[in-house]
Design a protein around this motif. Structure first.
Motif: not given
Length: 108
Positions: A37-45
């Motif tokens: 989840d953190v990595c998905t958020t990181f990619a988006t941000d």
């Protein structure tokens, strides 16, 4: 102007390289659900941040809102290490610490 655009693209590329080094590009590091989840958020941000840096303010009238938008993007990225674990948390901290305090340095 062409030189400035080339530098902006180079700066965005450097940010992308740092992002890939942040641990989320490794399948092993992102194996746990929390880090996924953190990595998905990181990619988006991260992509939003790179887009802002690459786009620039467009005009002098937009500098204040562009700067505020970049700072908001940095703030989102800065919050991520606290939500990750292990190597991903460490790598995200390294990434955030590498961002210049004045985000204008990324595009000027």
């Amino acid at each position: 102007m062409h030189s400035k655009a080339r530098f902006t693209v180079a700066a965005a590329g450097a940010i992308l390289a740092l992002g890939l080094a942040a641990g989320c590009s490794s399948d092993e590091s992102a194996a746990s659900g929390e880090n996924t989840d953190v990595c998905t958020t990181f990619a988006t941000d991260h992509n939003a941040f790179v887009g802002l840096v690459a786009a620039g303010p467009g005009s002098a009238e937009n500098i204040d809102s562009w700067t505020a938008d970049k700072q908001a993007a940095v703030d989102k990225l800065s919050a991520l290490p606290g939500t990750a674990s292990g190597d991903v948390a460490s790598a995200l901290t390294t990434f955030v610490d590498a961002l210049p305090a004045d985000t204008l340095e990324l595009s000027t």
